[in-house]
Design a protein around this motif. Structure first.
Motif, PDB file in Angstrom:
ATOM      1  N   GLY A  52       0.820  -1.216   0.000  1.00 25.77           N
ATOM      2  CA  GLY A  52       0.000   0.000   0.000  1.00 25.77           C
ATOM      3  C   GLY A  52       0.847   1.257   0.000  1.00 25.77           C
ATOM      4  O   GLY A  52       0.524   2.233  -0.691  1.00 25.77           O
ATOM      5  N   LEU A  53       1.934   1.249   0.744  1.00 23.12           N
ATOM      6  CA  LEU A  53       2.860   2.375   0.730  1.00 23.12           C
ATOM      7  C   LEU A  53       3.437   2.558  -0.667  1.00 23.12           C
ATOM      8  O   LEU A  53       3.581   3.678  -1.152  1.00 23.12           O
ATOM      9  CB  LEU A  53       3.975   2.160   1.757  1.00 23.12           C
ATOM     10  N   GLY A  54       3.736   1.434  -1.324  1.00 21.79           N
ATOM     11  CA  GLY A  54       4.254   1.511  -2.688  1.00 21.79           C
ATOM     12  C   GLY A  54       3.244   2.090  -3.653  1.00 21.79           C
ATOM     13  O   GLY A  54       3.600   2.847  -4.562  1.00 21.79           O
ATOM     14  N   VAL A  55       1.956   1.763  -3.471  1.00 15.10           N
ATOM     15  CA  VAL A  55       0.920   2.333  -4.328  1.00 15.10           C
ATOM     16  C   VAL A  55       0.804   3.836  -4.081  1.00 15.10           C
ATOM     17  O   VAL A  55       0.713   4.627  -5.019  1.00 15.10           O
ATOM     18  CB  VAL A  55      -0.439   1.628  -4.077  1.00 15.10           C
ATOM     19  N   CYS A  56       0.840   4.238  -2.818  1.00 15.24           N
ATOM     20  CA  CYS A  56       0.706   5.663  -2.481  1.00 15.24           C
ATOM     21  C   CYS A  56       1.889   6.485  -2.982  1.00 15.24           C
ATOM     22  O   CYS A  56       1.727   7.655  -3.352  1.00 15.24           O
ATOM     23  CB  CYS A  56       0.563   5.837  -0.973  1.00 15.24           C
ATOM     24  N   THR A  57       3.067   5.902  -2.995  1.00 12.64           N
ATOM     25  CA  THR A  57       4.262   6.631  -3.426  1.00 12.64           C
ATOM     26  C   THR A  57       4.644   6.311  -4.862  1.00 12.64           C
ATOM     27  O   THR A  57       5.680   6.785  -5.333  1.00 12.64           O
ATOM     28  CB  THR A  57       5.453   6.307  -2.493  1.00 12.64           C
ATOM     29  N   SER A  58       3.844   5.512  -5.555  1.00  5.46           N
ATOM     30  CA  SER A  58       4.125   5.095  -6.940  1.00  5.46           C
ATOM     31  C   SER A  58       5.504   4.459  -7.059  1.00  5.46           C
ATOM     32  O   SER A  58       6.270   4.759  -7.963  1.00  5.46           O
ATOM     33  CB  SER A  58       4.015   6.278  -7.900  1.00  5.46           C
ATOM     34  N   LEU A 108       7.374   0.991  -7.565  1.00  2.93           N
ATOM     35  CA  LEU A 108       7.280  -0.428  -7.912  1.00  2.93           C
ATOM     36  C   LEU A 108       8.102  -1.329  -6.986  1.00  2.93           C
ATOM     37  O   LEU A 108       7.655  -2.428  -6.667  1.00  2.93           O
ATOM     38  CB  LEU A 108       7.677  -0.638  -9.369  1.00  2.93           C
ATOM     39  N   PRO A 109       9.285  -0.901  -6.525  1.00  2.00           N
ATOM     40  CA  PRO A 109      10.017  -1.773  -5.595  1.00  2.00           C
ATOM     41  C   PRO A 109       9.252  -2.033  -4.285  1.00  2.00           C
ATOM     42  O   PRO A 109       9.271  -3.147  -3.769  1.00  2.00           O
ATOM     43  CB  PRO A 109      11.307  -1.009  -5.320  1.00  2.00           C
ATOM     44  N   PHE A 110       8.566  -1.015  -3.777  1.00  2.00           N
ATOM     45  CA  PHE A 110       7.777  -1.222  -2.556  1.00  2.00           C
ATOM     46  C   PHE A 110       6.590  -2.150  -2.820  1.00  2.00           C
ATOM     47  O   PHE A 110       6.266  -3.005  -1.997  1.00  2.00           O
ATOM     48  CB  PHE A 110       7.271   0.113  -1.990  1.00  2.00           C
ATOM     49  N   ILE A 111       5.938  -1.975  -3.955  1.00  2.00           N
ATOM     50  CA  ILE A 111       4.811  -2.845  -4.295  1.00  2.00           C
ATOM     51  C   ILE A 111       5.293  -4.284  -4.413  1.00  2.00           C
ATOM     52  O   ILE A 111       4.683  -5.211  -3.858  1.00  2.00           O
ATOM     53  CB  ILE A 111       4.135  -2.388  -5.602  1.00  2.00           C
ATOM     54  N   GLY A 112       6.393  -4.487  -5.112  1.00  2.00           N
ATOM     55  CA  GLY A 112       6.951  -5.838  -5.272  1.00  2.00           C
ATOM     56  C   GLY A 112       7.375  -6.446  -3.944  1.00  2.00           C
ATOM     57  O   GLY A 112       7.115  -7.628  -3.675  1.00  2.00           O
ATOM     58  N   ALA A 113       8.019  -5.637  -3.106  1.00  2.00           N
ATOM     59  CA  ALA A 113       8.455  -6.142  -1.801  1.00  2.00           C
ATOM     60  C   ALA A 113       7.258  -6.511  -0.934  1.00  2.00           C
ATOM     61  O   ALA A 113       7.256  -7.544  -0.250  1.00  2.00           O
ATOM     62  CB  ALA A 113       9.317  -5.093  -1.099  1.00  2.00           C
ATOM     63  N   GLY A 114       6.212  -5.683  -0.970  1.00  2.00           N
ATOM     64  CA  GLY A 114       5.012  -5.970  -0.184  1.00  2.00           C
ATOM     65  C   GLY A 114       4.336  -7.252  -0.640  1.00  2.00           C
ATOM     66  O   GLY A 114       3.932  -8.081   0.179  1.00  2.00           O
ATOM     67  N   LEU A 115       4.233  -7.446  -1.938  1.00  2.00           N
ATOM     68  CA  LEU A 115       3.629  -8.673  -2.457  1.00  2.00           C
ATOM     69  C   LEU A 115       4.484  -9.896  -2.130  1.00  2.00           C
ATOM     70  O   LEU A 115       3.953 -10.980  -1.848  1.00  2.00           O
ATOM     71  CB  LEU A 115       3.398  -8.548  -3.962  1.00  2.00           C
ATOM     72  N   ALA A 116       5.801  -9.720  -2.149  1.00  2.00           N
ATOM     73  CA  ALA A 116       6.688 -10.830  -1.774  1.00  2.00           C
ATOM     74  C   ALA A 116       6.492 -11.214  -0.308  1.00  2.00           C
ATOM     75  O   ALA A 116       6.478 -12.399   0.043  1.00  2.00           O
ATOM     76  CB  ALA A 116       8.145 -10.448  -2.030  1.00  2.00           C
ATOM     77  N   VAL A 117       6.304 -10.235   0.555  1.00  2.00           N
ATOM     78  CA  VAL A 117       6.058 -10.515   1.979  1.00  2.00           C
ATOM     79  C   VAL A 117       4.726 -11.242   2.156  1.00  2.00           C
ATOM     80  O   VAL A 117       4.608 -12.146   2.995  1.00  2.00           O
ATOM     81  CB  VAL A 117       6.119  -9.212   2.817  1.00  2.00           C
ATOM     82  N   VAL A 118       3.720 -10.897   1.363  1.00  2.00           N
ATOM     83  CA  VAL A 118       2.437 -11.587   1.433  1.00  2.00           C
ATOM     84  C   VAL A 118       2.604 -13.061   1.032  1.00  2.00           C
ATOM     85  O   VAL A 118       2.041 -13.956   1.665  1.00  2.00           O
ATOM     86  CB  VAL A 118       1.377 -10.881   0.555  1.00  2.00           C
ATOM     87  N   VAL A 119       3.401 -13.318  -0.003  1.00  2.00           N
ATOM     88  CA  VAL A 119       3.669 -14.707  -0.405  1.00  2.00           C
ATOM     89  C   VAL A 119       4.404 -15.442   0.710  1.00  2.00           C
ATOM     90  O   VAL A 119       4.091 -16.592   1.021  1.00  2.00           O
ATOM     91  CB  VAL A 119       4.465 -14.744  -1.731  1.00  2.00           C
ATOM     92  N   VAL A 120       5.364 -14.776   1.339  1.00  4.61           N
ATOM     93  CA  VAL A 120       6.092 -15.382   2.465  1.00  4.61           C
ATOM     94  C   VAL A 120       5.128 -15.699   3.603  1.00  4.61           C
ATOM     95  O   VAL A 120       5.251 -16.743   4.255  1.00  4.61           O
ATOM     96  CB  VAL A 120       7.240 -14.460   2.939  1.00  4.61           C
ATOM     97  N   SER A 121       4.143 -14.841   3.835  1.00  3.27           N
ATOM     98  CA  SER A 121       3.183 -15.102   4.916  1.00  3.27           C
ATOM     99  C   SER A 121       2.398 -16.384   4.646  1.00  3.27           C
ATOM    100  O   SER A 121       2.137 -17.155   5.569  1.00  3.27           O
ATOM    101  CB  SER A 121       2.225 -13.924   5.091  1.00  3.27           C
ATOM    102  N   ALA A 122       2.037 -16.626   3.395  1.00  5.12           N
ATOM    103  CA  ALA A 122       1.323 -17.866   3.063  1.00  5.12           C
ATOM    104  C   ALA A 122       2.214 -19.082   3.301  1.00  5.12           C
ATOM    105  O   ALA A 122       1.760 -20.099   3.844  1.00  5.12           O
ATOM    106  CB  ALA A 122       0.849 -17.823   1.617  1.00  5.12           C
ATOM    107  N   LEU A 123       3.477 -18.982   2.934  1.00  2.05           N
ATOM    108  CA  LEU A 123       4.398 -20.108   3.135  1.00  2.05           C
ATOM    109  C   LEU A 123       4.669 -20.366   4.610  1.00  2.05           C
ATOM    110  O   LEU A 123       4.746 -21.517   5.048  1.00  2.05           O
ATOM    111  CB  LEU A 123       5.704 -19.856   2.372  1.00  2.05           C
ATOM    112  N   VAL A 124       4.816 -19.295   5.389  1.00  5.71           N
ATOM    113  CA  VAL A 124       5.040 -19.449   6.831  1.00  5.71           C
ATOM    114  C   VAL A 124       3.815 -20.078   7.497  1.00  5.71           C
ATOM    115  O   VAL A 124       3.937 -20.984   8.335  1.00  5.71           O
ATOM    116  CB  VAL A 124       5.388 -18.087   7.479  1.00  5.71           C
TER     117      VAL A 124
END
Length: 132
Positions: free
Chosen positions: A27-33, A35-51
């Protein structure tokens, strides 16, 4: 009061906490436009599913459906996690809970009895707050 206790587990709450952080970063990445923040946030969401999945398989998650009252606590570890849970997608993805050749089928989960059935006892009601 329902006998279902879905999500009240260490695996569930840990997954939600990690996914919340990932969603916040995205969300921070969307607000600040950014892409690295958006990608990092989505990667953390994937990690949450694996954990969450790993914790479930190690016994800190619970099977879907009705469970006995003594297994409702978050700190109660599931002893059946090694064999896999009947009808559990996470266990099936890990190769658990499948019938092996020459092995008797696993006992299925108990089917809830409707309250209108003869001899049925209704579920107990527990107070959720001191006001009740």
């Amino acid at each position: 009061m329902s006998l279902y206790d879905e999500g009240h587990t260490i695996a569930g709450w840990t997954g939600v906490a990690i996914a919340t952080v990932g969603g916040s970063v995205a969300g921070l990445g969307v607000c600040t436009s950014s892409l690295p923040f958006i990608g990092a946030g989505l990667a953390v969401v994937v990690v949450s599913a694996l954990v969450t999945w790993a914790l479930h398989l190690s016994g800190w998650g619970k099977p879907p459906g009705v469970r006995p009252r003594d297994q409702w606590g978050m700190r109660v570890r599931d002893a059946q996690a090694r064999e896999g849970h009947e009808g559990c997608v996470g266990c099936r993805l890990a190769g658990r809970g499948r019938k092996r050749p020459g092995e008797a089928p696993a006992a299925s989960m108990p089917v809830p009895v409707p309250a209108s059935a003869p001899g049925a006892t209704p579920a107990e009601s527990i107070p959720l707050s001191p006001v009740e």
